[in-house]
Design a protein around this motif. Structure first.
Motif, PDB file in Angstrom:
ATOM      1  N   GLU A   6       0.837  -1.204   0.000  1.00 22.94           N
ATOM      2  CA  GLU A   6       0.000   0.000   0.000  1.00 22.94           C
ATOM      3  C   GLU A   6       0.869   1.250   0.000  1.00 22.94           C
ATOM      4  O   GLU A   6       2.005   1.235   0.472  1.00 22.94           O
ATOM      5  N   SER A   7       0.286   2.318  -0.493  1.00 22.82           N
ATOM      6  CA  SER A   7       0.917   3.630  -0.424  1.00 22.82           C
ATOM      7  C   SER A   7      -0.178   4.681  -0.441  1.00 22.82           C
ATOM      8  O   SER A   7      -1.329   4.391  -0.776  1.00 22.82           O
ATOM      9  N   GLY A   9      -1.090   6.760   2.236  1.00 20.51           N
ATOM     10  CA  GLY A   9      -1.643   7.195   3.518  1.00 20.51           C
ATOM     11  C   GLY A   9      -0.974   8.466   4.003  1.00 20.51           C
ATOM     12  O   GLY A   9      -0.027   8.976   3.388  1.00 20.51           O
ATOM     13  N   LEU A  20      -5.455   6.141  -1.694  1.00 15.69           N
ATOM     14  CA  LEU A  20      -4.602   5.000  -1.393  1.00 15.69           C
ATOM     15  C   LEU A  20      -4.421   4.153  -2.645  1.00 15.69           C
ATOM     16  O   LEU A  20      -5.341   4.025  -3.452  1.00 15.69           O
ATOM     17  N   CYS A  22      -2.645   0.264  -3.942  1.00 20.46           N
ATOM     18  CA  CYS A  22      -2.123  -1.029  -3.519  1.00 20.46           C
ATOM     19  C   CYS A  22      -1.657  -1.776  -4.757  1.00 20.46           C
ATOM     20  O   CYS A  22      -2.468  -2.106  -5.626  1.00 20.46           O
ATOM     21  N   VAL A  93      -5.500   2.321  10.431  1.00 22.63           N
ATOM     22  CA  VAL A  93      -4.559   1.701   9.510  1.00 22.63           C
ATOM     23  C   VAL A  93      -5.385   0.996   8.434  1.00 22.63           C
ATOM     24  O   VAL A  93      -6.274   0.207   8.758  1.00 22.63           O
ATOM     25  N   TYR A  95      -5.691  -1.504   5.268  1.00 26.00           N
ATOM     26  CA  TYR A  95      -5.041  -2.689   4.723  1.00 26.00           C
ATOM     27  C   TYR A  95      -5.640  -3.064   3.375  1.00 26.00           C
ATOM     28  O   TYR A  95      -6.873  -3.151   3.239  1.00 26.00           O
ATOM     29  N   GLN A 113       0.735  -4.686   4.233  1.00 25.33           N
ATOM     30  CA  GLN A 113       1.305  -4.386   5.546  1.00 25.33           C
ATOM     31  C   GLN A 113       0.556  -3.264   6.250  1.00 25.33           C
ATOM     32  O   GLN A 113       0.748  -3.048   7.447  1.00 25.33           O
ATOM     33  N   THR A 115      -1.270   0.911   5.812  1.00 24.39           N
ATOM     34  CA  THR A 115      -0.820   2.293   5.709  1.00 24.39           C
ATOM     35  C   THR A 115      -1.696   3.153   6.624  1.00 24.39           C
ATOM     36  O   THR A 115      -2.909   2.997   6.671  1.00 24.39           O
ATOM     37  N   GLN A 116      -1.057   4.045   7.364  1.00 22.23           N
ATOM     38  CA  GLN A 116      -1.784   4.850   8.347  1.00 22.23           C
ATOM     39  C   GLN A 116      -2.487   6.024   7.685  1.00 22.23           C
ATOM     40  O   GLN A 116      -1.884   6.759   6.890  1.00 22.23           O
TER      41      GLN A 116
END
Length: 121
Positions: A6-7, A9, A20, A22, A93, A95, A113, A115-116
């Motif tokens: 993921e990216s 956040g 977001l 993924c 978070v 997912y 994993q 992303t916040q």
């Protein structure tokens, strides 16, 4: 095996937006439905959105309907979550998830994993 990364956040103001992404790698031919879940502090992980392989079937949690949009690009093996009109209660978070069968995710076979996402009031 499939890997999900993921990216996107980060921190947003209430009323703002985040997107977001993924990206899947590995045996991507194993992936059919993809989706997003989230887990806030002290709470259980919950379903957010899911999209079928074709993109023709989409489901959202009631709490995000009308504000979040899920989409996917199979050529890039990527699923997206556009989050608009963010609220502090969206803080969690997030997912990415994928499954080896089905139309909509019920029980994921693969997880990212996380992303916040933090929404400030």
């Amino acid at each position: 095996q499939v890997q999900l990364v993921e990216s996107g956040g980060g921190l947003a103001q209430a009323g703002g937006s985040l997107r977001l992404s993924c990206a899947a790698s590995g045996r991507t031919s194993d992936i059919y439905p993809m989706g997003w879940f989230r887990q806030a502090p002290g709470k259980e992980r919950e379903f957010v959105a899911s999209i079928s392989w074709s993109g023709g079937t989409i489901r959202y949690a009631d709490s995000v309907k009308g504000r979040f949009t899920i989409s996917r690009d199979n050529a890039k093996n990527t699923v997206y979550l556009q989050m608009n009109i963010l609220k502090p209660e969206d803080t969690a978070v997030y997912y990415c998830a994928a499954a080896r069968a089905g139309v909509i995710i019920t029980t994921p076979d693969y997880w990212g994993q996380g992303t916040q996402v933090t929404v400030a009031s």
